[in-house]
Scaffold this motif. Sequence first.
Motif, mmCIF file in Angstrom:
data_model
loop_
_atom_site.group_PDB
_atom_site.id
_atom_site.type_symbol
_atom_site.label_atom_id
_atom_site.label_comp_id
_atom_site.label_asym_id
_atom_site.label_seq_id
_atom_site.Cartn_x
_atom_site.Cartn_y
_atom_site.Cartn_z
ATOM 1 N N PHE A 138 22.587 -27.630 15.760
ATOM 2 C CA PHE A 138 23.865 -27.553 16.474
ATOM 3 C C PHE A 138 23.846 -28.460 17.704
ATOM 4 C CE2 PHE A 138 24.793 -23.535 14.192
ATOM 5 C CZ PHE A 138 26.130 -23.753 13.902
ATOM 6 N N SER A 139 22.692 -28.537 18.348
ATOM 7 C CA SER A 139 22.587 -29.361 19.555
ATOM 8 C C SER A 139 22.878 -30.823 19.251
ATOM 9 C CB SER A 139 21.186 -29.243 20.159
ATOM 10 O OG SER A 139 20.926 -27.914 20.492
ATOM 11 N N GLU A 140 22.323 -31.296 18.143
ATOM 12 C CA GLU A 140 22.547 -32.692 17.750
ATOM 13 C C GLU A 140 24.013 -32.972 17.483
ATOM 14 O OE1 GLU A 140 20.113 -33.516 14.332
ATOM 15 O OE2 GLU A 140 18.339 -32.779 15.417
ATOM 16 N N LEU A 141 24.682 -31.949 16.980
ATOM 17 C CA LEU A 141 26.031 -32.118 16.460
ATOM 18 C C LEU A 141 27.103 -32.014 17.542
ATOM 19 C CD1 LEU A 141 27.054 -32.176 13.464
ATOM 20 C CD2 LEU A 141 27.372 -29.711 13.664
ATOM 21 N N SER A 142 26.847 -31.137 18.523
ATOM 22 C CA SER A 142 27.936 -30.693 19.391
ATOM 23 C C SER A 142 28.131 -31.589 20.600
ATOM 24 C CB SER A 142 27.661 -29.270 19.875
ATOM 25 O OG SER A 142 27.280 -28.462 18.794
ATOM 26 N N ASP A 143 29.369 -31.722 21.046
ATOM 27 C CA ASP A 143 29.658 -32.402 22.294
ATOM 28 C C ASP A 143 29.223 -31.530 23.468
ATOM 29 O OD1 ASP A 143 31.158 -34.882 21.433
ATOM 30 O OD2 ASP A 143 32.260 -33.324 20.362
ATOM 31 N N GLN A 144 29.379 -30.233 23.292
ATOM 32 C CA GLN A 144 28.911 -29.277 24.290
ATOM 33 C C GLN A 144 28.351 -28.088 23.542
ATOM 34 O OE1 GLN A 144 32.727 -29.543 26.673
ATOM 35 N NE2 GLN A 144 31.589 -27.998 27.824
ATOM 36 N N ILE A 145 27.293 -27.501 24.076
ATOM 37 C CA ILE A 145 26.773 -26.295 23.414
ATOM 38 C C ILE A 145 26.438 -25.227 24.453
ATOM 39 C CG2 ILE A 145 24.406 -27.207 23.288
ATOM 40 C CD1 ILE A 145 24.239 -25.648 20.540
ATOM 41 N N TYR A 146 26.754 -24.018 24.133
ATOM 42 C CA TYR A 146 26.464 -22.874 25.000
ATOM 43 C C TYR A 146 25.705 -21.839 24.194
ATOM 44 C CZ TYR A 146 30.147 -24.971 27.804
ATOM 45 O OH TYR A 146 30.905 -25.851 28.523
ATOM 46 N N VAL A 147 24.733 -21.222 24.856
ATOM 47 C CA VAL A 147 23.934 -20.205 24.174
ATOM 48 C C VAL A 147 23.955 -18.920 24.993
ATOM 49 C CG1 VAL A 147 21.605 -19.564 23.438
ATOM 50 C CG2 VAL A 147 22.436 -21.891 23.055
ATOM 51 N N THR A 148 24.163 -17.802 24.292
ATOM 52 C CA THR A 148 24.082 -16.514 24.985
ATOM 53 C C THR A 148 23.125 -15.598 24.231
ATOM 54 O OG1 THR A 148 25.849 -15.424 23.731
ATOM 55 C CG2 THR A 148 26.519 -16.685 25.658
ATOM 56 N N THR A 149 22.422 -14.768 24.999
ATOM 57 C CA THR A 149 21.643 -13.694 24.367
ATOM 58 C C THR A 149 21.941 -12.399 25.117
ATOM 59 O OG1 THR A 149 19.785 -14.380 25.744
ATOM 60 C CG2 THR A 149 19.705 -15.030 23.435
ATOM 61 N N PRO A 152 5.243 -11.561 8.766
ATOM 62 C CA PRO A 152 5.406 -12.734 7.912
ATOM 63 C C PRO A 152 5.875 -13.956 8.707
ATOM 64 C CG PRO A 152 7.285 -11.260 7.674
ATOM 65 C CD PRO A 152 6.330 -10.598 8.605
ATOM 66 N N PHE A 153 6.210 -13.758 9.961
ATOM 67 C CA PHE A 153 6.766 -14.852 10.752
ATOM 68 C C PHE A 153 5.666 -15.807 11.165
ATOM 69 C CE2 PHE A 153 8.700 -16.234 14.955
ATOM 70 C CZ PHE A 153 9.489 -17.196 14.350
ATOM 71 N N ASP A 154 5.788 -17.037 10.734
ATOM 72 C CA ASP A 154 4.783 -18.044 11.026
ATOM 73 C C ASP A 154 5.095 -18.668 12.385
ATOM 74 O OD1 ASP A 154 3.201 -20.214 11.223
ATOM 75 O OD2 ASP A 154 3.891 -21.180 9.369
ATOM 76 N N PRO A 155 4.209 -18.513 13.353
ATOM 77 C CA PRO A 155 4.528 -19.006 14.699
ATOM 78 C C PRO A 155 4.706 -20.516 14.735
ATOM 79 C CG PRO A 155 2.252 -18.225 14.558
ATOM 80 C CD PRO A 155 2.906 -17.857 13.276
ATOM 81 N N ASP A 156 4.170 -21.228 13.752
ATOM 82 C CA ASP A 156 4.290 -22.685 13.754
ATOM 83 C C ASP A 156 5.705 -23.175 13.499
ATOM 84 O OD1 ASP A 156 1.699 -22.944 14.323
ATOM 85 O OD2 ASP A 156 1.043 -23.275 12.242
ATOM 86 N N CYS A 157 6.501 -22.339 12.859
ATOM 87 C CA CYS A 157 7.856 -22.824 12.583
ATOM 88 C C CYS A 157 8.856 -22.243 13.583
ATOM 89 C CB CYS A 157 8.265 -22.534 11.143
ATOM 90 S SG CYS A 157 8.156 -20.835 10.694
ATOM 91 N N LYS A 158 8.390 -21.973 14.765
ATOM 92 C CA LYS A 158 9.293 -21.513 15.838
ATOM 93 C C LYS A 158 10.355 -22.562 16.107
ATOM 94 C CE LYS A 158 7.635 -18.033 18.995
ATOM 95 N NZ LYS A 158 6.769 -17.764 20.131
ATOM 96 N N LEU A 159 11.422 -22.103 16.676
ATOM 97 C CA LEU A 159 12.542 -23.005 16.913
ATOM 98 C C LEU A 159 12.173 -24.139 17.852
ATOM 99 C CD1 LEU A 159 14.996 -20.128 17.617
ATOM 100 C CD2 LEU A 159 14.984 -21.544 15.588
ATOM 101 N N LYS A 160 12.676 -25.298 17.508
ATOM 102 C CA LYS A 160 12.579 -26.405 18.458
ATOM 103 C C LYS A 160 13.739 -26.224 19.431
ATOM 104 C CE LYS A 160 12.665 -29.610 15.327
ATOM 105 N NZ LYS A 160 13.017 -30.941 14.880
ATOM 106 N N LYS A 161 13.446 -26.138 20.658
ATOM 107 C CA LYS A 161 14.565 -25.889 21.580
ATOM 108 C C LYS A 161 14.893 -27.143 22.379
ATOM 109 C CE LYS A 161 14.095 -21.025 21.377
ATOM 110 N NZ LYS A 161 12.784 -20.860 20.754
ATOM 111 N N ILE A 162 15.483 -28.078 21.666
ATOM 112 C CA ILE A 162 15.901 -29.308 22.327
ATOM 113 C C ILE A 162 17.340 -29.071 22.770
ATOM 114 C CG2 ILE A 162 16.143 -31.803 22.056
ATOM 115 C CD1 ILE A 162 14.650 -31.268 19.275
ATOM 116 N N LEU A 163 17.533 -28.910 24.016
ATOM 117 C CA LEU A 163 18.878 -28.592 24.469
ATOM 118 C C LEU A 163 19.464 -29.770 25.244
ATOM 119 C CD1 LEU A 163 18.384 -24.933 25.626
ATOM 120 C CD2 LEU A 163 19.480 -25.756 23.553
#
Lengths: 461, 299
Positions: free
Chosen positions: B145-156, B284-295
């Motif tokens: 989404f980051s690559e695609l968007s003109d602006q991006i917002y994230v909430t948790t 089962p979660f493989d820590p190596d495939c954690k999200l790349k957080k390029i913001l």
Amino acid sequence: MPQQDPLIRKYNFEEVNQGLLVELATLEAERCLDCSSSPCIQGCPVGVKISEFIDLVRKKEFLKAAQKIREDNVLPAITGRVCPQEIQCEASCVLGKNFEPVAIGYLERFVADYEKNHGGVVLPQLEEPTGKKVAIIGSGPAGLSAAGDLALKGHSVTVYEALHELGGVLIYGIPEFRLPKSIVEDEINNLRRLGIQFETDIVVGKTVCISELMGEEGFDAVFIATGAGLPKFLNIPGEDLKGVYSANEFLTRVNLLKAYLFPDYDEPVYETEGKVVAVIGGGNTALDAIRTAVRLKASKSILIYRRTMTEMPARKEEIEHAEEEGVLFQFLTQPLEFLGDHNGVLKAIRCQRMSLGPPDSMGRKSPVPIPDSEFIQEIDLCIVALGNGANPMVQSSDSKLKVDPRGYIKVNEDSLQTSIPGVFAGGDVVTGGATVILAMGAGRRAARSIDKYLRSPTPTR
Amino acid sequence: MYEILDDRYLSPNVKQFEVLANRIARKQQPGQFVIIRLHDRGERIPLTIADSDRERGTIQLIVKAVGKTTQEMMNLSRGDAILNVVGPLGIPSHIDLFGTAVAIGGGVGAAITYPIARALKEKGNRLITILGASQENQLILLDKFSELSDQIYVTTDDGSLGEKGKVTDVLMRLIEEEPAIDYVHAVGPLQMMEEVSRLTKKSNIQTVVSLNPIMVDGTGMCGGCRVRIGGETRFACVDGPEFNAHEVDFKTLNQRNEMYLDQERESLDRFNLEQGSEKSTSSPFDPDCKLKKILPSNF
């Protein structure tokens, strides 16, 4: 016809009718007057040579009798079980004027089952391959009968089915206790032996379009036999409450996805055990649904119909079976509203009493509301079985395919050809909801005109 | 049989599958879904197609473990197969040049939003993306989404990444800012879509949501997926799954989606019990495939 005892069969999904024994079948065949006019044949939508096959039964030539039926009907074990004979062949039987007509349906079933249990089907000889390819959309009764006839004519046939199992309404709609799935599987395997290819998980109109079938996929003709779709609802308040089903959904969950075996099978169905279940409608599907509810251990199974038993479109035998199994019939009753609790769970149905007025355009007496006759009936589950509208899947994907205002495909009445040359349609997608045998009749007619079309010197493409 | 060519975890309970399904891949458009059945005792469930690769003849399915079947899918990996996959079903998203378009993805709903957002961007819209999740590890496709968007917002919800709060908090602010929003497409939990709809209705912003009712056949035959839209009964499988948000009766849909809650729980518990006796306790979660957080910098 020997049957499973109602008190036992209420609790199982096994077939109700147990079939005739050889002696009984021969005796029954001997009742046939072998009258010269054979009005029974005119009464049959696919023109089975009834008097000839019954004659063979009388002579105990059961396998030959089966072959005789198969000349006109590729699915005799099925039609012998689900045809409404009392308004078709048996209604025309001369004996029926003064006595019980010959039990043609039972004999057809007997012969087909005998064939299966004695070495299996002897398939008719295929004609020389024509090199022409026909795509059939839908593996219900119309599609299967067309496929069989076209394969016999030497064409290469592929049948596409949207669901994961073949058979259409024969599988998802008609319950095991009326038409065992193994019977449908056997008939389909017979068709496979004719060289017919089957592909499941294909929604024509979505996965592939008619124009592609006729184009890059190289088919010379297409037969659309997608059947009825979009179940009709009452359009009364509360129809979205939890516990209100269309008959299609209820039956599909139970028959196709075996929800009655939940949790061994994953698909659930709303809890019916010990519950009050009502079905709205008076056709075969309504009876299939309520008799399924009986088998799912409903405490009370009620069929609500706005006319009386006389006007019910269902087969007589199914009505009798339902009565024997303890289904309660509540006639002259029209639902007005579904009532639920604050969680959106169905609790009751508000109804109105009706009386019968003058006949409608179809000759059936119309129900007329009786003023101030409203009452509330407590129910836990309600299944709406009012028939189906047109399924839009194929139609919506091709603007050249002409449909009538209700969405059914328009065809030439003689040839069943649609507005697209080489594309034919038949069965419920043309006529609206009808019976298995009428759909098979349409399949046969379509097969004949597709064959003619493919053999004409210059098929107009 | 539809073979799984690739699989990876996007979060501890969300897995992405690349499934060989030539015909479907060829036809798939944003907003469409498939119905799958894992094995001959399986139920039929709808899953949205996150993407497709026509050359490889594959579709991408992104699945969150919520029920028995989706939990069972977590056990599937490359080389396994799904018994039935049928589609692409539903009417594709209506993609137009709206001007400024906001794509909202709540939780695993982002998987559905992604192809739609991409199509909106390709059409020439200015694309603002809002992604929300309960916590950081539930956010998926953030890099894409980051690559695609003109602006991006994230909430948790817990503030573990981006802004603490809901996607609608951001939306509310954006509605008041310039430039004006012309179009909103929201996919996520019903509550979220309902809240988005409420906000945009007030400001009269065209809004589309993708609905997720219970389905069986997916071809209009059973009517189980019926939803109330503008007071009318519509079938999500053939008339949807996307509808004008301002016309959707969310309350009824929410209730209908709870129809099998008891059975779903029973089925899942039984499955987990069976699994528990066979499986080790490791995640089962493989820590190596954690999200790349390029913001992007405007994040």
